[in-house]
Design a protein around this motif. Structure first.
Motif, PDB file in Angstrom:
ATOM      1  N   VAL A   1      17.390  13.062  15.690  1.00  0.00           N
ATOM      2  CA  VAL A   1      18.238  11.878  15.752  1.00  0.00           C
ATOM      3  C   VAL A   1      19.039  11.720  14.456  1.00  0.00           C
ATOM      4  N   VAL A   2      18.371  11.830  13.314  1.00  0.00           N
ATOM      5  CA  VAL A   2      19.041  11.658  12.022  1.00  0.00           C
ATOM      6  C   VAL A   2      20.117  12.710  11.814  1.00  0.00           C
ATOM      7  N   ASP A   3      19.818  13.944  12.182  1.00  0.00           N
ATOM      8  CA  ASP A   3      20.767  15.028  11.955  1.00  0.00           C
ATOM      9  C   ASP A   3      22.029  14.856  12.801  1.00  0.00           C
ATOM     10  N   ALA A   4      21.900  14.224  13.973  1.00  0.00           N
ATOM     11  CA  ALA A   4      23.032  14.133  14.890  1.00  0.00           C
ATOM     12  C   ALA A   4      23.847  12.855  14.723  1.00  0.00           C
ATOM     13  N   HIS A   5      23.248  11.793  14.178  1.00  0.00           N
ATOM     14  CA  HIS A   5      23.932  10.509  14.122  1.00  0.00           C
ATOM     15  C   HIS A   5      24.636  10.291  12.783  1.00  0.00           C
ATOM     16  N   ALA A   6      25.550   9.351  12.780  1.00  0.00           N
ATOM     17  CA  ALA A   6      26.203   8.925  11.547  1.00  0.00           C
ATOM     18  C   ALA A   6      25.183   8.243  10.643  1.00  0.00           C
ATOM     19  N   LEU A   7      25.449   8.270   9.345  1.00  0.00           N
ATOM     20  CA  LEU A   7      24.494   7.720   8.383  1.00  0.00           C
ATOM     21  C   LEU A   7      24.295   6.217   8.560  1.00  0.00           C
ATOM     22  N   ALA A   8      25.322   5.533   9.050  1.00  0.00           N
ATOM     23  CA  ALA A   8      25.178   4.092   9.273  1.00  0.00           C
ATOM     24  C   ALA A   8      24.099   3.805  10.309  1.00  0.00           C
ATOM     25  N   VAL A   9      23.995   4.654  11.312  1.00  0.00           N
ATOM     26  CA  VAL A   9      22.958   4.495  12.334  1.00  0.00           C
ATOM     27  C   VAL A   9      21.576   4.737  11.730  1.00  0.00           C
ATOM     28  N   THR A  10      21.481   5.781  10.880  1.00  0.00           N
ATOM     29  CA  THR A  10      20.212   6.083  10.210  1.00  0.00           C
ATOM     30  C   THR A  10      19.781   4.933   9.311  1.00  0.00           C
ATOM     31  N   LEU A  11      20.736   4.364   8.567  1.00  0.00           N
ATOM     32  CA  LEU A  11      20.426   3.256   7.665  1.00  0.00           C
ATOM     33  C   LEU A  11      19.938   2.046   8.446  1.00  0.00           C
ATOM     34  N   GLU A  12      20.585   1.756   9.559  1.00  0.00           N
ATOM     35  CA  GLU A  12      20.147   0.624  10.386  1.00  0.00           C
ATOM     36  C   GLU A  12      18.720   0.837  10.886  1.00  0.00           C
ATOM     37  N   GLY A  13      18.423   2.064  11.304  1.00  0.00           N
ATOM     38  CA  GLY A  13      17.062   2.364  11.748  1.00  0.00           C
ATOM     39  C   GLY A  13      16.050   2.229  10.632  1.00  0.00           C
ATOM     40  N   ASN A  14      16.405   2.682   9.438  1.00  0.00           N
ATOM     41  CA  ASN A  14      15.490   2.567   8.301  1.00  0.00           C
ATOM     42  C   ASN A  14      15.240   1.110   7.930  1.00  0.00           C
ATOM     43  N   ASN A  15      16.260   0.271   8.066  1.00  0.00           N
ATOM     44  CA  ASN A  15      16.075  -1.151   7.783  1.00  0.00           C
ATOM     45  C   ASN A  15      15.065  -1.771   8.746  1.00  0.00           C
ATOM     46  N   ILE A  16      15.156  -1.377  10.010  1.00  0.00           N
ATOM     47  CA  ILE A  16      14.193  -1.886  10.998  1.00  0.00           C
ATOM     48  C   ILE A  16      12.787  -1.400  10.666  1.00  0.00           C
ATOM     49  N   LEU A  17      12.665  -0.132  10.314  1.00  0.00           N
ATOM     50  CA  LEU A  17      11.356   0.412   9.936  1.00  0.00           C
ATOM     51  C   LEU A  17      10.774  -0.327   8.742  1.00  0.00           C
ATOM     52  N   MET A  18      11.634  -0.699   7.801  1.00  0.00           N
ATOM     53  CA  MET A  18      11.144  -1.385   6.607  1.00  0.00           C
ATOM     54  C   MET A  18      10.624  -2.784   6.954  1.00  0.00           C
ATOM     55  N   LEU A  19      11.297  -3.476   7.852  1.00  0.00           N
ATOM     56  CA  LEU A  19      10.809  -4.788   8.283  1.00  0.00           C
ATOM     57  C   LEU A  19       9.465  -4.657   8.991  1.00  0.00           C
ATOM     58  N   LEU A  20       9.324  -3.626   9.806  1.00  0.00           N
ATOM     59  CA  LEU A  20       8.042  -3.383  10.468  1.00  0.00           C
ATOM     60  C   LEU A  20       6.963  -3.020   9.454  1.00  0.00           C
ATOM     61  N   ARG A  21       7.348  -2.342   8.372  1.00  0.00           N
ATOM     62  CA  ARG A  21       6.397  -2.002   7.313  1.00  0.00           C
ATOM     63  C   ARG A  21       5.855  -3.268   6.653  1.00  0.00           C
ATOM     64  N   VAL A  22       6.720  -4.251   6.443  1.00  0.00           N
ATOM     65  CA  VAL A  22       6.279  -5.523   5.858  1.00  0.00           C
ATOM     66  C   VAL A  22       5.284  -6.209   6.784  1.00  0.00           C
ATOM     67  N   LEU A  23       5.578  -6.207   8.085  1.00  0.00           N
ATOM     68  CA  LEU A  23       4.666  -6.815   9.050  1.00  0.00           C
ATOM     69  C   LEU A  23       3.313  -6.109   9.032  1.00  0.00           C
ATOM     70  N   MET A  24       3.338  -4.771   9.001  1.00  0.00           N
ATOM     71  CA  MET A  24       2.093  -4.003   8.936  1.00  0.00           C
ATOM     72  C   MET A  24       1.306  -4.352   7.678  1.00  0.00           C
ATOM     73  N   ALA A  25       2.009  -4.446   6.549  1.00  0.00           N
ATOM     74  CA  ALA A  25       1.341  -4.753   5.284  1.00  0.00           C
ATOM     75  C   ALA A  25       0.681  -6.120   5.327  1.00  0.00           C
ATOM     76  N   ALA A  26       1.377  -7.096   5.894  1.00  0.00           N
ATOM     77  CA  ALA A  26       0.811  -8.449   5.979  1.00  0.00           C
ATOM     78  C   ALA A  26      -0.466  -8.453   6.808  1.00  0.00           C
ATOM     79  N   VAL A  27      -0.458  -7.712   7.906  1.00  0.00           N
ATOM     80  CA  VAL A  27      -1.654  -7.636   8.760  1.00  0.00           C
ATOM     81  C   VAL A  27      -2.824  -7.041   7.994  1.00  0.00           C
ATOM     82  N   PHE A  28      -2.586  -5.960   7.259  1.00  0.00           N
ATOM     83  CA  PHE A  28      -3.678  -5.300   6.546  1.00  0.00           C
ATOM     84  C   PHE A  28      -4.152  -6.103   5.331  1.00  0.00           C
ATOM     85  N   VAL A  29      -3.279  -6.891   4.741  1.00  0.00           N
ATOM     86  CA  VAL A  29      -3.723  -7.787   3.665  1.00  0.00           C
ATOM     87  C   VAL A  29      -4.722  -8.791   4.217  1.00  0.00           C
ATOM     88  N   VAL A  30      -4.412  -9.363   5.372  1.00  0.00           N
ATOM     89  CA  VAL A  30      -5.337 -10.314   6.015  1.00  0.00           C
ATOM     90  C   VAL A  30      -6.649  -9.621   6.373  1.00  0.00           C
TER      91      VAL A  30
END
Length: 524
Positions: free
Chosen positions: A256-285
């Motif tokens: 997916v990354v190799d075929a798409h424009a970098l803007a698409v990759t960046l948007e996906g990484n931003n979503i992954l980062m928000l999910l990472r925060v949610l995961m971190a909050a769960v494990f802190v609890v």
């Protein structure tokens, strides 16, 4: 003047020690800074220019850097003592951070707005990517050594906190002003972050911890074995899985990354980062509030595997180039990466095997699998599934079947229990491991804290072994031999033998006398 300089030199270490004594988790956040560099570097945010039309260069950096990281980790266990001594030297760890920084400088320098506009310098790009992987590989191993000496609840808490640090750094950098040295080139903040974050991670990991922060950080003195044969068979199956699951996830993400424009990759990484925060909050609890008896990493692992199987099987429906669908697979892989890091630290703490061996093999397999999977996704997968139709459907069904078999045959939930089954007399069960250190501090003067302290005082005062202390805890909680045998993964007769030994050492003759002894200690 010389005396004044000497006084300043003496004051600096004192300030650092005072800072870490007030903030004992600070050195362990080097793990988060290193991960933040990886997330930013492999998103292309920091070093790519506006002439990049797809993810080709990003894919090449990822493949070369992660492969170099994995190779470094896998080589280290063959010279355990030497590399252990090297990682204890600050100059080596900081030098590794500088090595990664130099590699990043090379990657930026050969860009199209700098040296790349005069001559093709692809070999220098690959060299820079390799240096970044080698340097961060050593820094990552240093993080593993530190986390392996932590009590398991501390591992969960500090690793989850580090994930929040990752997100903070990531969004701070991508939201910074786009000032650039050359119009269209990477921003100044991006270049500085790309080159300096590995050094910052290295500097954090060499902060002093053992002499004054160990009691606050949850550390205990450990003597580590240097034999790979001491590792349980379930660990090697987990390592195989940690190679194959990231390989599949990276394969899906890479195409997916190799075929798409970098803007698409960046948007996906931003979503992954928000999910990472949610995961971190769960494990802190989980780390702070959840009782050890309710923690089941085996079931969590099974859930991750099922999610990956379902998402891979549905790829033909949504398309191999679907950015959103590939994010689901990669998100499951990110959770697996977090759990894998914690499990490696738990193995070190329980089995007392060198973290250089455990993290070298475990993390090395993960990174090498990621690199090879990404490479397969970029160079081989398009030709295999490019025809679409039945061939594409068959390929992804095979991938889903392979992941299913690996997840529930190669390493099952039962294997997880076997891996943490106590073997030696001084080994604790997984449930007891999770009760070490943190629970009492978070509950302050609560009833459970007094109860645990009373049990520890009695066990120490009567010379109970680690295994006998576990049995004593279960007996004080009213548990019977069947329950104890199941929790310790021993036979009923062995549980009865341990119970008899506890009674003899405590000088009691019945369960009621044992409970009275504990109640008296709690009141005191």
């Amino acid at each position: 003047m010389p005396e004044e300089k000497g006084r300043k030199a003496e004051a600096r270490p004192g300030i650092v020690r005072e800072l870490v004594s007030l903030w004992p988790s600070l050195p362990y956040l080097g793990y988060g800074v290193w991960l933040a560099w990886a997330c930013l570097a492999y998103s292309g945010t920091l070093w790519l220019s506006d002439v990049e039309t797809n993810g080709e260069n990003l894919s090449q950096l990822y493949m070369v850097s992660t492969a170099a990281f994995g190779i470094v980790c896998l080589v280290v266990p063959f010279a355990v003592r030497r590399f252990t001594q090297m990682l204890e030297r600050r100059s080596v760890v900081v030098g590794a951070g500088v090595c990664a920084a130099l590699g990043c400088v090379l990657v930026v320098a050969v860009g199209p707005y700098y040296l790349g506009q005069f001559v093709e310098m692809r070999p220098l790009f690959w060299l820079g990517a390799a240096l970044s992987g080698i340097g961060t590989g050593i820094v990552g191993l240093k993080c593993g050594v530190m986390y392996g000496a932590l009590a398991p609840r501390r591992v969960l808490l500090y690793a989850a906190t580090s994930q929040i640090v990752v997100a903070f750094i990531y969004f701070a950098v991508i939201g910074s002003p786009p000032w650039a040295l050359a119009p269209g080139g990477p921003s100044v903040v991006g270049i500085l972050s790309f080159t300096l974050l590995p050094v910052a991670a290295a500097l954090l990991t060499v902060l002093p911890t053992s002499s004054f922060a160990s009691s606050e950080a949850g550390m205990r003195p450990l003597t580590f074995g240097e034999s790979k044969r001491a590792l349980p068979g379930a660990f090697w199956r987990l390592v195989a899985l940690s190679f194959l699951l990231p390989a599949v996830a990276s394969m899906m993400r890479g195409v997916v990354v190799d075929a798409h424009a970098l803007a698409v990759t960046l948007e996906g990484n931003n979503i992954l980062m928000l999910l990472r925060v949610l995961m971190a909050a769960v494990f802190v609890v989980v780390a702070v509030r959840v009782d050890a008896s309710h923690m089941n990493f085996g079931k969590l692992y099974s859930l991750i595997a099922i999610c990956m199987v379902v998402t891979i099987a549905c790829v033909p429906v949504f398309g191999a180039h679907s950015n959103e669908w590939s994010l689901l697979i990669y998100c499951a892989s990110s959770v697996f990466e977090f759990v894998m890091w914690c499990l490696l630290a738990f193995v070190v703490f329980q089995k007392r095997i060198s973290p250089v061996i455990v993290f070298g093999i475990g993390r090395g397999a993960f990174m090498l699998g990621s690199a090879l999977g990404w490479s397969f996704g970029v160079y081989a997968l398009p030709s295999i599934s490019g025809g679409g139709g039945s061939s594409e459907f068959a390929f992804y069904m095979i991938c889903a079947g392979v992941v299913l078999v690996l997840s529930f045959v190669l390493f099952s939930e039962r294997d997880f229990e076997r891996m943490f089954s106590p073997i030696g007399e001084n080994e604790l069960s997984f449930e007891s491991l999770m009760d070490v250190d943190l629970r009492e501090r978070t509950q302050r003067e609560g009833g459970r804290g007094k109860f645990s302290r009373a049990l520890e005082g009695i066990a120490e005062g009567h010379g109970l072994s680690a295994r006998e202390a576990e049995v004593f805890r279960y007996l004080a909680m009213g548990r019977g031999s069947d329950y104890i045998a199941d929790k310790l993964q021993v036979s009923w007769n062995t549980a009865r033998t341990h119970t008899h030994n506890v009674y003899v050492k405590l000088g009691v003759h019945s369960r009621q006398e044992l409970i009275d002894l504990v109640d008296e200690a709690v009141r005191k």
